[in-house]
Design a protein around this motif. Structure first.
Motif, PDB file in Angstrom:
ATOM      1  N   GLU A  91       0.816  -1.217   0.000  1.00  0.00           N
ATOM      2  CA  GLU A  91       0.000   0.000   0.000  1.00  0.00           C
ATOM      3  C   GLU A  91       0.856   1.277   0.000  1.00  0.00           C
ATOM      4  O   GLU A  91       0.833   2.053   0.961  1.00  0.00           O
ATOM      5  CB  GLU A  91      -0.943   0.005   1.204  1.00  0.00           C
ATOM      6  CG  GLU A  91      -1.917  -1.161   1.229  1.00  0.00           C
ATOM      7  CD  GLU A  91      -2.870  -1.089   2.409  1.00  0.00           C
ATOM      8  OE1 GLU A  91      -2.848  -0.074   3.126  1.00  0.00           O
ATOM      9  OE2 GLU A  91      -3.632  -2.050   2.596  1.00  0.00           O
ATOM     10  N   PRO A  92       1.604   1.493  -1.077  1.00  0.00           N
ATOM     11  CA  PRO A  92       2.398   2.732  -1.149  1.00  0.00           C
ATOM     12  C   PRO A  92       1.498   3.958  -1.148  1.00  0.00           C
ATOM     13  O   PRO A  92       0.348   3.907  -1.588  1.00  0.00           O
ATOM     14  CB  PRO A  92       3.145   2.581  -2.483  1.00  0.00           C
ATOM     15  CG  PRO A  92       2.335   1.610  -3.270  1.00  0.00           C
ATOM     16  CD  PRO A  92       1.753   0.655  -2.269  1.00  0.00           C
ATOM     17  N   SER A  93       1.998   5.045  -0.657  1.00  0.00           N
ATOM     18  CA  SER A  93       1.226   6.280  -0.538  1.00  0.00           C
ATOM     19  C   SER A  93       0.887   6.840  -1.917  1.00  0.00           C
ATOM     20  O   SER A  93       1.591   6.595  -2.909  1.00  0.00           O
ATOM     21  CB  SER A  93       2.012   7.318   0.257  1.00  0.00           C
ATOM     22  OG  SER A  93       3.193   7.673  -0.451  1.00  0.00           O
ATOM     23  N   GLU A  94      -0.189   7.609  -1.972  1.00  0.00           N
ATOM     24  CA  GLU A  94      -0.576   8.263  -3.219  1.00  0.00           C
ATOM     25  C   GLU A  94       0.489   9.249  -3.672  1.00  0.00           C
ATOM     26  O   GLU A  94       0.685   9.466  -4.874  1.00  0.00           O
ATOM     27  CB  GLU A  94      -1.923   8.977  -3.046  1.00  0.00           C
ATOM     28  CG  GLU A  94      -3.110   8.041  -2.935  1.00  0.00           C
ATOM     29  CD  GLU A  94      -3.248   7.143  -4.149  1.00  0.00           C
ATOM     30  OE1 GLU A  94      -3.165   7.665  -5.286  1.00  0.00           O
ATOM     31  OE2 GLU A  94      -3.427   5.922  -3.976  1.00  0.00           O
ATOM     32  N   ILE A  95       1.188   9.849  -2.724  1.00  0.00           N
ATOM     33  CA  ILE A  95       2.234  10.817  -3.068  1.00  0.00           C
ATOM     34  C   ILE A  95       3.365  10.127  -3.824  1.00  0.00           C
ATOM     35  O   ILE A  95       3.856  10.639  -4.839  1.00  0.00           O
ATOM     36  CB  ILE A  95       2.761  11.513  -1.800  1.00  0.00           C
ATOM     37  CG1 ILE A  95       1.687  12.458  -1.250  1.00  0.00           C
ATOM     38  CG2 ILE A  95       4.047  12.293  -2.090  1.00  0.00           C
ATOM     39  CD1 ILE A  95       2.048  13.103   0.058  1.00  0.00           C
ATOM     40  N   THR A  96       3.764   8.959  -3.344  1.00  0.00           N
ATOM     41  CA  THR A  96       4.810   8.211  -4.042  1.00  0.00           C
ATOM     42  C   THR A  96       4.328   7.778  -5.419  1.00  0.00           C
ATOM     43  O   THR A  96       5.064   7.887  -6.413  1.00  0.00           O
ATOM     44  CB  THR A  96       5.231   6.983  -3.211  1.00  0.00           C
ATOM     45  OG1 THR A  96       5.817   7.434  -1.974  1.00  0.00           O
ATOM     46  CG2 THR A  96       6.252   6.133  -3.959  1.00  0.00           C
ATOM     47  N   LYS A  97       3.100   7.310  -5.506  1.00  0.00           N
ATOM     48  CA  LYS A  97       2.548   6.908  -6.799  1.00  0.00           C
ATOM     49  C   LYS A  97       2.509   8.095  -7.763  1.00  0.00           C
ATOM     50  O   LYS A  97       2.898   7.984  -8.932  1.00  0.00           O
ATOM     51  CB  LYS A  97       1.143   6.330  -6.620  1.00  0.00           C
ATOM     52  CG  LYS A  97       1.098   4.949  -5.989  1.00  0.00           C
ATOM     53  CD  LYS A  97      -0.339   4.457  -5.931  1.00  0.00           C
ATOM     54  CE  LYS A  97      -0.445   3.063  -5.367  1.00  0.00           C
ATOM     55  NZ  LYS A  97      -1.854   2.594  -5.304  1.00  0.00           N
ATOM     56  N   ASN A  98       2.026   9.230  -7.270  1.00  0.00           N
ATOM     57  CA  ASN A  98       1.915  10.413  -8.119  1.00  0.00           C
ATOM     58  C   ASN A  98       3.275  10.868  -8.636  1.00  0.00           C
ATOM     59  O   ASN A  98       3.404  11.323  -9.788  1.00  0.00           O
ATOM     60  CB  ASN A  98       1.251  11.558  -7.352  1.00  0.00           C
ATOM     61  CG  ASN A  98      -0.241  11.357  -7.176  1.00  0.00           C
ATOM     62  OD1 ASN A  98      -0.855  10.542  -7.856  1.00  0.00           O
ATOM     63  ND2 ASN A  98      -0.827  12.093  -6.245  1.00  0.00           N
ATOM     64  N   LEU A  99       4.297  10.755  -7.787  1.00  0.00           N
ATOM     65  CA  LEU A  99       5.641  11.132  -8.214  1.00  0.00           C
ATOM     66  C   LEU A  99       6.060  10.332  -9.436  1.00  0.00           C
ATOM     67  O   LEU A  99       6.539  10.892 -10.435  1.00  0.00           O
ATOM     68  CB  LEU A  99       6.641  10.914  -7.073  1.00  0.00           C
ATOM     69  CG  LEU A  99       8.123  11.000  -7.477  1.00  0.00           C
ATOM     70  CD1 LEU A  99       8.471  12.408  -7.943  1.00  0.00           C
ATOM     71  CD2 LEU A  99       9.019  10.573  -6.327  1.00  0.00           C
ATOM     72  N   PHE A 100       5.855   9.029  -9.386  1.00  0.00           N
ATOM     73  CA  PHE A 100       6.317   8.191 -10.489  1.00  0.00           C
ATOM     74  C   PHE A 100       5.415   8.283 -11.710  1.00  0.00           C
ATOM     75  O   PHE A 100       5.876   8.075 -12.845  1.00  0.00           O
ATOM     76  CB  PHE A 100       6.510   6.750 -10.014  1.00  0.00           C
ATOM     77  CG  PHE A 100       7.752   6.596  -9.193  1.00  0.00           C
ATOM     78  CD1 PHE A 100       8.989   6.470  -9.795  1.00  0.00           C
ATOM     79  CD2 PHE A 100       7.688   6.657  -7.802  1.00  0.00           C
ATOM     80  CE1 PHE A 100      10.143   6.389  -9.047  1.00  0.00           C
ATOM     81  CE2 PHE A 100       8.840   6.573  -7.043  1.00  0.00           C
ATOM     82  CZ  PHE A 100      10.078   6.437  -7.662  1.00  0.00           C
ATOM     83  N   ILE A 101       4.161   8.625 -11.503  1.00  0.00           N
ATOM     84  CA  ILE A 101       3.289   8.901 -12.648  1.00  0.00           C
ATOM     85  C   ILE A 101       3.816  10.119 -13.403  1.00  0.00           C
ATOM     86  O   ILE A 101       3.914  10.114 -14.639  1.00  0.00           O
ATOM     87  CB  ILE A 101       1.837   9.134 -12.179  1.00  0.00           C
ATOM     88  CG1 ILE A 101       1.220   7.810 -11.709  1.00  0.00           C
ATOM     89  CG2 ILE A 101       1.005   9.725 -13.309  1.00  0.00           C
ATOM     90  CD1 ILE A 101      -0.143   7.969 -11.043  1.00  0.00           C
ATOM     91  N   VAL A 102       4.179  11.167 -12.661  1.00  0.00           N
ATOM     92  CA  VAL A 102       4.694  12.386 -13.282  1.00  0.00           C
ATOM     93  C   VAL A 102       6.042  12.133 -13.961  1.00  0.00           C
ATOM     94  O   VAL A 102       6.281  12.572 -15.093  1.00  0.00           O
ATOM     95  CB  VAL A 102       4.821  13.519 -12.240  1.00  0.00           C
ATOM     96  CG1 VAL A 102       5.534  14.723 -12.843  1.00  0.00           C
ATOM     97  CG2 VAL A 102       3.455  13.917 -11.727  1.00  0.00           C
ATOM     98  N   LEU A 103       6.946  11.412 -13.282  1.00  0.00           N
ATOM     99  CA  LEU A 103       8.238  11.086 -13.880  1.00  0.00           C
ATOM    100  C   LEU A 103       8.046  10.291 -15.169  1.00  0.00           C
ATOM    101  O   LEU A 103       8.739  10.520 -16.169  1.00  0.00           O
ATOM    102  CB  LEU A 103       9.100  10.290 -12.894  1.00  0.00           C
ATOM    103  CG  LEU A 103       9.656  11.062 -11.690  1.00  0.00           C
ATOM    104  CD1 LEU A 103      10.357  10.103 -10.730  1.00  0.00           C
ATOM    105  CD2 LEU A 103      10.623  12.152 -12.132  1.00  0.00           C
ATOM    106  N   SER A 104       7.104   9.362 -15.142  1.00  0.00           N
ATOM    107  CA  SER A 104       6.826   8.551 -16.323  1.00  0.00           C
ATOM    108  C   SER A 104       6.268   9.395 -17.453  1.00  0.00           C
ATOM    109  O   SER A 104       6.719   9.316 -18.600  1.00  0.00           O
ATOM    110  CB  SER A 104       5.849   7.422 -15.957  1.00  0.00           C
ATOM    111  OG  SER A 104       5.479   6.679 -17.098  1.00  0.00           O
ATOM    112  N   GLU A 105       5.269  10.225 -17.148  1.00  0.00           N
ATOM    113  CA  GLU A 105       4.646  11.063 -18.172  1.00  0.00           C
ATOM    114  C   GLU A 105       5.638  12.032 -18.796  1.00  0.00           C
ATOM    115  O   GLU A 105       5.576  12.321 -19.998  1.00  0.00           O
ATOM    116  CB  GLU A 105       3.479  11.838 -17.568  1.00  0.00           C
ATOM    117  CG  GLU A 105       2.286  10.973 -17.200  1.00  0.00           C
ATOM    118  CD  GLU A 105       1.176  11.771 -16.537  1.00  0.00           C
ATOM    119  OE1 GLU A 105       1.425  12.949 -16.199  1.00  0.00           O
ATOM    120  OE2 GLU A 105       0.076  11.221 -16.356  1.00  0.00           O
TER     121      GLU A 105
END
Length: 206
Positions: A91-105
């Motif tokens: 259950e990683p935090s949404e903040i960590t997920k959002n970071l990698f979504i942005v890095l990916s995009e």
């Protein structure tokens, strides 16, 4: 969105630690601020997740290859994100997920390690810690490292910090001597630096 400011990061990449920071620090600052605004507990959780991801990148060849492959398509990068989330733990935090979504995009997954390094520096400052990195061409002998530690502890920055952590990194590219990074300062006493200066002088005189 929390990372809107990071989306516009477009600084060109350069060589060395400071150049990497100039590109990655926007993301580091964005994720650090987002986590701290939630709570100190969330900040600590995000730091733990990012360090788990950094360890996984070093120990897992497939993940390392994925992170450092700049030729992946948007869909391929998106498809690989669950592996990063899994490395962060349950259950990683949404903040960590959002970071990698942005890095990916933004096509910046290759900057992941620099982003995590920058985040850890911000976290250390928040905790009153001073992280010092001594980079040398080969591991420093214990007596040399001990003398450097003694000198560094006498610095104003170290005396203002609650704790001091010194790490010796090995990079053959420095050729000899040392490069000392602490806080926002760099002391470059490397042979490579002197060679570069000599090359610049020679090129100017031709």
């Amino acid at each position: 969105m929390l990372f809107a400011s990071a989306r516009s990061a477009a600084l060109s990449a350069g060589l060395g630690r400071r150049a990497a920071h100039s590109l990655a620090l926007k993301y580091s600052n964005a994720v650090f601020s987002a986590a701290l605004n939630k709570s100190p507990q969330v900040l600590t959780k995000v730091q733990s997740e990012l360090n788990a991801i950094a360890s996984a990148i070093k120990s897992t060849p497939e993940l390392n290859s994925f992170i450092h492959n700049p030729t992946l398509s948007v869909r391929e990068r998106e498809a690989g994100l669950p592996a990063i989330y899994a490395a962060a733990g349950k259950e990683p935090s949404e903040i960590t997920k959002n970071l990698f979504i942005v890095l990916s995009e933004n096509g910046r997954l290759v900057e992941t390690e620099g982003v995590i390094e920058g985040f850890n520096e911000l976290f250390a400052n928040y905790k009153g810690e001073l992280n010092v990195t001594i980079t040398s061409a080969a591991p420093l002998p214990k007596d040399v490292q001990s003398r450097l530690e003694t000198l560094l502890k006498q610095s104003q920055a170290a005396q203002q910090a609650k704790s001091l952590k010194i790490t010796n990194k090995v990079n053959p590219a420095v050729l000899g001597g040392v490069v000392v990074d602490f806080g926002d300062k760099t002391i470059d006493l490397s042979v490579a630096s002197r060679v570069n200066k000599l090359n610049n002088l020679l090129s100017q005189s031709v």
